[in-house]
Design a protein around this motif. Structure first.
Motif, mmCIF file in Angstrom:
data_model
loop_
_atom_site.group_PDB
_atom_site.id
_atom_site.type_symbol
_atom_site.label_atom_id
_atom_site.label_comp_id
_atom_site.label_asym_id
_atom_site.label_seq_id
_atom_site.Cartn_x
_atom_site.Cartn_y
_atom_site.Cartn_z
ATOM 1 N N SER A 6 0.833 -1.072 -0.171
ATOM 2 C CA SER A 6 -0.070 0.082 -0.078
ATOM 3 C C SER A 6 0.800 1.230 0.099
ATOM 4 O O SER A 6 1.850 1.440 0.656
ATOM 5 N N THR A 7 0.457 2.183 -1.017
ATOM 6 C CA THR A 7 1.218 3.359 -1.045
ATOM 7 C C THR A 7 0.319 4.542 -0.645
ATOM 8 O O THR A 7 0.633 5.611 -1.035
ATOM 9 N N ASP A 8 -0.876 4.294 -0.132
ATOM 10 C CA ASP A 8 -1.927 5.445 0.296
ATOM 11 C C ASP A 8 -1.246 6.338 1.171
ATOM 12 O O ASP A 8 -0.335 5.938 2.144
ATOM 13 N N LYS A 9 -1.263 7.418 1.009
ATOM 14 C CA LYS A 9 -0.902 8.656 1.947
ATOM 15 C C LYS A 9 -1.687 8.894 3.062
ATOM 16 O O LYS A 9 -2.816 8.503 3.085
ATOM 17 N N SER A 205 -3.143 3.447 -7.025
ATOM 18 C CA SER A 205 -2.335 2.685 -5.961
ATOM 19 C C SER A 205 -2.392 3.376 -4.741
ATOM 20 O O SER A 205 -2.179 2.907 -3.651
ATOM 21 N N ASP A 206 -2.710 4.777 -4.830
ATOM 22 C CA ASP A 206 -2.695 5.623 -3.548
ATOM 23 C C ASP A 206 -4.270 6.127 -3.672
ATOM 24 O O ASP A 206 -4.617 6.923 -4.523
ATOM 25 N N SER A 209 -5.474 9.814 -3.738
ATOM 26 C CA SER A 209 -5.093 10.718 -4.746
ATOM 27 C C SER A 209 -6.176 10.915 -5.846
ATOM 28 O O SER A 209 -6.137 11.455 -6.935
#
Length: 302
Positions: A6-9, A205-206, A209
């Protein structure tokens, strides 16, 4: 670390609270009359076969009044509704990311092994939503009072909020089991449908965004799935909550009577108007919260 990790901010707690609360305020301002109509239709035990009957179900004792006066009667329980809705949205939309981060930190590898990186990530989001949905029963008394004001105002008998709390106590949690049973799959489907759409339709992926348009489209998937999955238990929950305080009825009794007197289709009463009314409301607030939380986070971190 998996390449599909996971690249979620991560947004700040303040941004999540402000974004979710703002979405709740906007939702209640626009959709409270629609919610009242939906609750009254779900509480109706008779078949509606004419416009006159529909008018009577929706507007009750005010059915013969002028249109302006009738519309004004669709705002009962606005105070309870506002407090409940804002707290609910802060808890649900603001709390789910925290639950998701906890599950991702501790169980991401298990989910990815069982379901694959993309599906595993979406299911983690759905599971987090389900857990948050179960915990939502803490706010049940405010929901009960809102629904009673919308569908059975006679049950208040001139009593104020504090008097009702003193008189009813834990009776305001009547139907909590059915509420939890309805919230678990409903919230699973809401966050799961939203995440699957972001993952497989837009390839994000995020998730944070996403644009407003992407949030709107994915919220439609999540909201529709949630309403359909939770519809039968939602009808039972509403009927438990709209009874008089001194004449409660168990969910099992309501379930049996619905089967006996109204048939299996009664469990989906109000689903069509709910998809047409509550659906847009849920899409609106969910998409707005998902867009506002990152926006507030940018403002707060400047």
């Amino acid at each position: 670390m998996s390449p599909a990790a996971s690249t979620d901010k991560k947004q700040s707690a303040g941004a999540r609270i402000l974004g979710s609360a703002s979405a709740g305020i906007c939702e209640i301002a626009v959709f409270h009359p629609v919610d009242t109509i939906s609750k009254r239709l779900m509480s109706n035990h008779t078949r509606i076969s004419s416009a006159a009957q529909l008018n009577s179900v929706i507007f009750r004792d005010h059915a013969q009044q002028a249109l302006g006066k009738r519309l004004f009667t669709l705002f009962p329980g606005l105070g309870y509704a506002a407090v409940y809705k804002i707290l609910q949205r802060v808890y649900k939309y603001g709390g789910q990311p925290f639950a998701n981060e906890f599950l991702t930190k501790n169980f991401k590898d298990n989910y990815e092994t069982l379901f694959g990186p993309k599906t595993g990530k979406a299911l983690l989001s759905a599971t987090a939503g389900s857990l948050i949905g179960i915990g939502e029963v803490v706010l049940l008394p405010l929901d009960v009072l809102k629904i009673k004001r919308q569908t059975n105002p006679e049950s208040f008998r001139g009593r104020g909020f504090l008097k009702i709390l003193a008189d009813e106590g834990f009776g305001l949690y009547r139907g909590w089991g059915w509420t939890a049973a309805r919230n678990a799959p409903g919230s699973f489907a809401l966050f799961g449908g939203n995440s699957f759409a972001k993952e497989y339709i837009f390839g994000l992926s995020d998730y944070s965004s996403a644009t407003w348009t992407q949030n709107f489209v994915t919220s439609i998937f999540g909201a529709s799935a949630s309403l359909i999955v939770s519809a039968p238990l939602d009808v039972i929950k509403t009927r438990i909550q709209n009874k008089n305080f001194d004449n409660p009825e168990s969910g099992v009794t309501i379930l049996k009577n619905m089967f006996k007197n109204e048939g299996i289709t009664s469990f989906f009463k109000g689903l069509t108007p709910k998809l047409l009314t509550t659906g847009p409301k849920l899409v609106f607030s969910f998409a707005l919260a998902q867009s506002l939380i990152p926006a507030f986070d940018k403002l707060l971190t400047k």
